[in-house]
Design a protein around this motif. Sequence first.
Motif, PDB file in Angstrom:
ATOM      1  N   SER A  76      -8.265 -40.252   7.818  1.00 51.26           N
ATOM      2  CA  SER A  76      -9.465 -39.680   8.439  1.00 51.26           C
ATOM      3  C   SER A  76      -9.634 -40.121   9.891  1.00 51.26           C
ATOM      4  CB  SER A  76     -10.701 -40.067   7.626  1.00 51.26           C
ATOM      5  OG  SER A  76     -10.586 -39.579   6.314  1.00 51.26           O
ATOM      6  N   THR A 147      -4.182 -32.175  -1.710  1.00 50.63           N
ATOM      7  CA  THR A 147      -4.446 -33.086  -2.809  1.00 50.63           C
ATOM      8  C   THR A 147      -5.495 -32.577  -3.789  1.00 50.63           C
ATOM      9  OG1 THR A 147      -4.185 -34.653  -0.991  1.00 50.63           O
ATOM     10  CG2 THR A 147      -4.742 -35.582  -3.126  1.00 50.63           C
ATOM     11  N   ASP A 166      -0.238 -33.868   8.426  1.00 48.72           N
ATOM     12  CA  ASP A 166      -0.884 -34.848   7.549  1.00 48.72           C
ATOM     13  C   ASP A 166      -0.087 -34.823   6.249  1.00 48.72           C
ATOM     14  OD1 ASP A 166      -2.418 -36.197   5.698  1.00 48.72           O
ATOM     15  OD2 ASP A 166      -4.264 -35.049   6.050  1.00 48.72           O
ATOM     16  N   GLN A 189      -2.296 -44.632   0.541  1.00 46.08           N
ATOM     17  CA  GLN A 189      -2.756 -44.878  -0.832  1.00 46.08           C
ATOM     18  C   GLN A 189      -2.418 -43.821  -1.864  1.00 46.08           C
ATOM     19  OE1 GLN A 189      -4.619 -44.276   1.809  1.00 46.08           O
ATOM     20  NE2 GLN A 189      -6.441 -43.095   1.381  1.00 46.08           N
ATOM     21  N   LYS A 190      -1.594 -42.830  -1.504  1.00 41.66           N
ATOM     22  CA  LYS A 190      -1.152 -41.904  -2.544  1.00 41.66           C
ATOM     23  C   LYS A 190       0.305 -42.142  -2.935  1.00 41.66           C
ATOM     24  CE  LYS A 190      -5.005 -39.435  -1.276  1.00 41.66           C
ATOM     25  NZ  LYS A 190      -5.643 -39.025  -0.037  1.00 41.66           N
TER      26      LYS A 190
HETATM   27  C1  LIG Z   1      -6.585 -38.614   0.813  1.00 39.17           C
HETATM   28  C2  LIG Z   1      -6.275 -37.701   1.924  1.00 39.17           C
HETATM   29  C3  LIG Z   1      -6.838 -37.875   3.197  1.00 39.17           C
HETATM   30  C4  LIG Z   1      -7.861 -38.941   3.494  1.00 39.17           C
HETATM   31  O1  LIG Z   1      -7.246 -40.166   3.624  1.00 39.17           O
HETATM   32  P1  LIG Z   1      -8.094 -41.473   3.993  1.00 39.17           P
HETATM   33  O2  LIG Z   1      -6.988 -42.456   4.175  1.00 39.17           O
HETATM   34  O3  LIG Z   1      -8.977 -41.753   2.828  1.00 39.17           O
HETATM   35  O4  LIG Z   1      -8.854 -41.211   5.226  1.00 39.17           O
HETATM   36  C5  LIG Z   1      -6.451 -37.010   4.191  1.00 39.17           C
HETATM   37  N1  LIG Z   1      -5.562 -36.026   3.969  1.00 39.17           N
HETATM   38  C6  LIG Z   1      -5.019 -35.829   2.752  1.00 39.17           C
HETATM   39  C7  LIG Z   1      -4.036 -34.721   2.557  1.00 39.17           C
HETATM   40  C8  LIG Z   1      -5.352 -36.655   1.694  1.00 39.17           C
HETATM   41  O5  LIG Z   1      -4.811 -36.469   0.486  1.00 39.17           O
END
Ligand SMILES: *Cc1c(COP(=O)(O)O)cnc(C)c1O
Length: 361
Positions: A76, A147, A166, A189-190
Motif C-alpha cells: 500500500s 487476491t 504489483d 506476506q502472501k
Molecule cells: C495484499 C495485497 C496488497 C496490500 O498489501 P499490504 O502489504 O497489506 O499493503 C496489495 N496488492 C495486492 C495484489 C495484494 O494482494
Amino acid sequence: MAKHNFNAGPCVLPKQAIEAAIEAIRDFDNTGIGILEISHRTPGWERVMAEVEQLWRDLLNIPEEYAIFFLGGGASTQFFEVPANLLKTKAAYLQTGVWAKKAVKEAKFYGEVEVVASSEDKTYNYIPKNYTIPTDADYFHITTNNTIYGTEIHEDIDSPVTLVADMSSDIMSRPVDIKKYGMIYGGAQKNVGPAGVTFVIIRKDLLGQSGRKLQTMVDYATHYPEEARNHSMFNTPPVFPIFVMYQTLKWVKEIGGVEEMYRRNKEKAALLYDEIDRNSMFVGTAAKEDRSLMNVCFVMAPGKEDLQDEFMAFAKERGMVGIKGHRSVGGFRASIYNACPKESVEALVATMKEFEALHTK
Ligand SMILES: *Cc1c(COP(=O)(O)O)cnc(C)c1O
C-alpha cells in the motif's frame, strides 16, 4: 486435528522457515544473542542481507541492471511511492480489483492517470483484454494477481512503456521474464514471508529520474546505493520479517526453485478447480481463462445458496481455516500459495465431495 491454512494473507509459511525463525529468536548465527536483539550492522546480519538479495536474483533470474531492496510500509505504501518516483506527467493503470483501484487513487496525487480498462462492472471477475496502452504514459501499472477475486494475468505482457507490476500475491509462484518489467513490487506476506517487509525490484536506470524533489525515504535511490553492503540499510530494515523471507526463499530453492514451485502450483490449482467444476454444490466465480493459481474463489451453486453457512461449519469441523470469501465476492476463497501443501488442497477437495454426498443421497 491438523489445520489446513487457506488464509489470504498473512498466510501459511514453510514449516522449516518457522523452525529456523524460532531457533534464530533464541540464538542468531551462533552469537548467543537472538535475532530480535542483534544490531543490523553485525557481520552475520550483513551476510543474511547479501544472501537474501542473491536468492531473489537466482530464483527469478534478476539481471544485474536491476536493483532489489526491501522496505517497510506494505504494498500500500508503494501505491504512492511508485508515482512519486516514476510519474512525470501521466501514468496508465489496468483496474482489475480494489488493490489496483487504490493504486490509481494514490497516483492521482502526482499527475494525470488514465485507467485503460476496468473489470469493476462485473465485480472484477475477469481480466480486461482489449485495451490500448497510451505511448505517452510514463508507465503502465498492472496487478498480476487479484487476491480478492481470484483472477490472474498469466503472461508477462508486452508494454510499449515501462511496465510496473504489483505482484504481492503471485511473486515466486511462476517464472517471470523480469526484462519485460521496469519495476515489480509487493508485500511479502502472501508468497515470500510474513507481514512487515515489502520487496522492490526496479531497473536501475529508473532510479532518481522523477525530476521531483522527493523525501529521502520515498526516493528509491536511497535504498540501493552502489556500495553492495548498504542495500536496504539506509535505516533499520525490518530484520525479523527479512529473516523469515530469507528462510522461505531458501526453501523455494531447495525444492527446485520457481520452476518446481510453478509445477506444484498448477497441480494444486487444477485439483481444486476440477472439483469445483465437477461438484454440483459449487460454482467458480472467476472467468475460466483468468483463474488464479493462488486464490481460488467459489460460491454455492444456484439453488444451493442456503447451504453456505452449513458448508462453512462442515469445512471448519474438518480443519479448514480461512476459506471465507472476501465480503465483496461472498462464498469461499481458498488461497493456495506456494507454502500451502498439496495435502491441504486434497483435504479441501475431500470435504467438498463429502458435503455433496451428504446432500445428494
Ligand atoms: C495484499 C495485497 C496488497 C496490500 O498489501 P499490504 O502489504 O497489506 O499493503 C496489495 N496488492 C495486492 C495484489 C495484494 O494482494
